[in-house]
Design a protein around this motif. Structure first.
Motif, mmCIF file in Angstrom:
data_model
loop_
_atom_site.group_PDB
_atom_site.id
_atom_site.type_symbol
_atom_site.label_atom_id
_atom_site.label_comp_id
_atom_site.label_asym_id
_atom_site.label_seq_id
_atom_site.Cartn_x
_atom_site.Cartn_y
_atom_site.Cartn_z
ATOM 1 N N PHE A 142 0.815 -1.198 0.000
ATOM 2 C CA PHE A 142 0.000 0.000 0.000
ATOM 3 C C PHE A 142 0.860 1.263 0.000
ATOM 4 O O PHE A 142 0.598 2.212 -0.735
ATOM 5 C CB PHE A 142 -0.930 0.008 1.220
ATOM 6 N N GLU A 143 1.904 1.251 0.825
ATOM 7 C CA GLU A 143 2.810 2.408 0.891
ATOM 8 C C GLU A 143 3.441 2.664 -0.476
ATOM 9 O O GLU A 143 3.552 3.811 -0.911
ATOM 10 C CB GLU A 143 3.904 2.180 1.943
ATOM 11 N N ALA A 144 3.861 1.591 -1.160
ATOM 12 C CA ALA A 144 4.483 1.749 -2.480
ATOM 13 C C ALA A 144 3.475 2.316 -3.482
ATOM 14 O O ALA A 144 3.798 3.218 -4.269
ATOM 15 C CB ALA A 144 5.022 0.407 -2.974
ATOM 16 N N ARG A 145 2.244 1.792 -3.436
ATOM 17 C CA ARG A 145 1.227 2.291 -4.362
ATOM 18 C C ARG A 145 0.860 3.739 -4.050
ATOM 19 O O ARG A 145 0.643 4.536 -4.957
ATOM 20 C CB ARG A 145 -0.018 1.401 -4.311
ATOM 21 N N LEU A 146 0.803 4.092 -2.763
ATOM 22 C CA LEU A 146 0.496 5.464 -2.381
ATOM 23 C C LEU A 146 1.591 6.414 -2.850
ATOM 24 O O LEU A 146 1.310 7.501 -3.371
ATOM 25 C CB LEU A 146 0.320 5.554 -0.860
ATOM 26 N N LYS A 147 2.847 6.006 -2.684
ATOM 27 C CA LYS A 147 3.973 6.839 -3.113
ATOM 28 C C LYS A 147 3.917 7.069 -4.626
ATOM 29 O O LYS A 147 4.097 8.198 -5.107
ATOM 30 C CB LYS A 147 5.294 6.169 -2.727
ATOM 31 N N GLN A 148 3.626 6.006 -5.380
ATOM 32 C CA GLN A 148 3.527 6.114 -6.836
ATOM 33 C C GLN A 148 2.374 7.046 -7.221
ATOM 34 O O GLN A 148 2.516 7.908 -8.094
ATOM 35 C CB GLN A 148 3.309 4.730 -7.453
ATOM 36 N N PHE A 149 1.252 6.918 -6.552
ATOM 37 C CA PHE A 149 0.104 7.772 -6.829
ATOM 38 C C PHE A 149 0.444 9.236 -6.574
ATOM 39 O O PHE A 149 0.101 10.121 -7.372
ATOM 40 C CB PHE A 149 -1.097 7.351 -5.976
ATOM 41 N N MET A 150 1.097 9.519 -5.451
ATOM 42 C CA MET A 150 1.444 10.895 -5.109
ATOM 43 C C MET A 150 2.383 11.500 -6.154
ATOM 44 O O MET A 150 2.230 12.671 -6.532
ATOM 45 C CB MET A 150 2.086 10.954 -3.712
ATOM 46 N N GLN A 151 3.349 10.718 -6.623
ATOM 47 C CA GLN A 151 4.268 11.221 -7.641
ATOM 48 C C GLN A 151 3.515 11.539 -8.931
ATOM 49 O O GLN A 151 3.736 12.591 -9.547
ATOM 50 C CB GLN A 151 5.367 10.191 -7.914
ATOM 51 N N GLN A 152 2.637 10.640 -9.345
ATOM 52 C CA GLN A 152 1.856 10.878 -10.560
ATOM 53 C C GLN A 152 0.961 12.103 -10.395
ATOM 54 O O GLN A 152 0.815 12.915 -11.304
ATOM 55 C CB GLN A 152 1.010 9.653 -10.910
ATOM 56 N N SER A 153 0.365 12.217 -9.227
ATOM 57 C CA SER A 153 -0.527 13.345 -8.962
ATOM 58 C C SER A 153 0.241 14.666 -9.012
ATOM 59 O O SER A 153 -0.221 15.640 -9.622
ATOM 60 C CB SER A 153 -1.179 13.159 -7.593
ATOM 61 N N ASP A 154 1.407 14.710 -8.384
ATOM 62 C CA ASP A 154 2.223 15.929 -8.413
ATOM 63 C C ASP A 154 2.611 16.286 -9.840
ATOM 64 O O ASP A 154 2.602 17.450 -10.230
ATOM 65 C CB ASP A 154 3.480 15.762 -7.551
ATOM 66 N N SER A 155 2.967 15.277 -10.615
ATOM 67 C CA SER A 155 3.355 15.505 -12.003
ATOM 68 C C SER A 155 2.188 16.088 -12.808
ATOM 69 O O SER A 155 2.351 17.038 -13.571
ATOM 70 C CB SER A 155 3.824 14.191 -12.624
ATOM 71 N N LYS A 156 1.006 15.524 -12.618
ATOM 72 C CA LYS A 156 -0.168 16.014 -13.350
ATOM 73 C C LYS A 156 -0.526 17.429 -12.929
ATOM 74 O O LYS A 156 -0.888 18.266 -13.764
ATOM 75 C CB LYS A 156 -1.359 15.078 -13.120
ATOM 76 N N LEU A 157 -0.450 17.713 -11.625
ATOM 77 C CA LEU A 157 -0.733 19.072 -11.155
ATOM 78 C C LEU A 157 0.263 20.079 -11.729
ATOM 79 O O LEU A 157 -0.111 21.185 -12.107
ATOM 80 C CB LEU A 157 -0.707 19.124 -9.628
ATOM 81 N N SER A 158 1.527 19.686 -11.797
ATOM 82 C CA SER A 158 2.552 20.563 -12.359
ATOM 83 C C SER A 158 2.262 20.859 -13.824
ATOM 84 O O SER A 158 2.351 22.011 -14.266
ATOM 85 C CB SER A 158 3.919 19.894 -12.203
#
Length: 174
Positions: A142-158
């Motif tokens: 779960f931690e790995a999937r959450l970390k991946q999600f956060m990175q993707q989310s930050d990238s999309k927001l940027s």
């Protein structure tokens, strides 16, 4: 004749729809009796309770801003009497106790002893909760999937912010 909320009137069923019946009222007006206001019991089909041309007593339960009149047949008459406190197991409708049923009780009305079978994970076969080992492995996953999600989310927001800056520069807004 002035029609007001709370008035009880006599009317005739003008037409029947899936959602209720239109009732002709005195003074040339008409109103709708919604399917939920026809009877004290469940109404699946209005035609099971009413027929066109039938004379009914209705209560005016509402008049909206557009002047539409909402009616109730069940509120115009007293509710049917409720059955007196019948002994358990003799009530009308559904079953009142589980004895003799297939809900985990035997014929004597008692539960059989619990099964002592466990699944390969150490838990009960019908227990959906993960064991401690599964929780540890699952939390790391779960931690790995959450970390991946956060990175993707930050990238999309940027990317979105960059697109907004470009479009605001083109339109002359800042």
């Amino acid at each position: 004749m002035e029609i007001s909320v709370g008035a009880i009137l006599e009317g005739n069923i003008k037409s029947i729809t899936k959602f209720g019946a239109f009732v002709s009222l005195p003074g040339g007006r008409s109103g709708l009796c919604h399917i939920s206001e026809i009877a004290h019991s469940y109404v699946a089909d209005v035609k099971d309770f009413l027929t066109e041309g039938q004379e009914v007593k209705v209560k005016v339960v509402g008049i909206d801003e557009a002047g539409r009149i909402n009616l109730s047949i069940k509120k115009a008459a007293p509710p049917p009497p409720r059955p007196q406190n019948a002994p358990r197991g003799e009530r009308q409708g559904g079953r009142s106790d589980f004895r003799g049923s297939s809900r985990g009780f035997n014929n004597s009305g008692e539960r059989p002893p619990r099964s002592n079978h466990y699944n390969n994970n150490g838990g009960h076969p019908r227990d959906p909760r993960p064991t401690a080992a599964q929780q540890t492995a699952g939390s790391a996953d779960f931690e790995a999937r959450l970390k991946q999600f956060m990175q993707q989310s930050d990238s999309k927001l940027s990317d979105l912010r960059m697109t907004e800056k470009r479009s605001s520069r083109r339109s002359g807004h800042r």
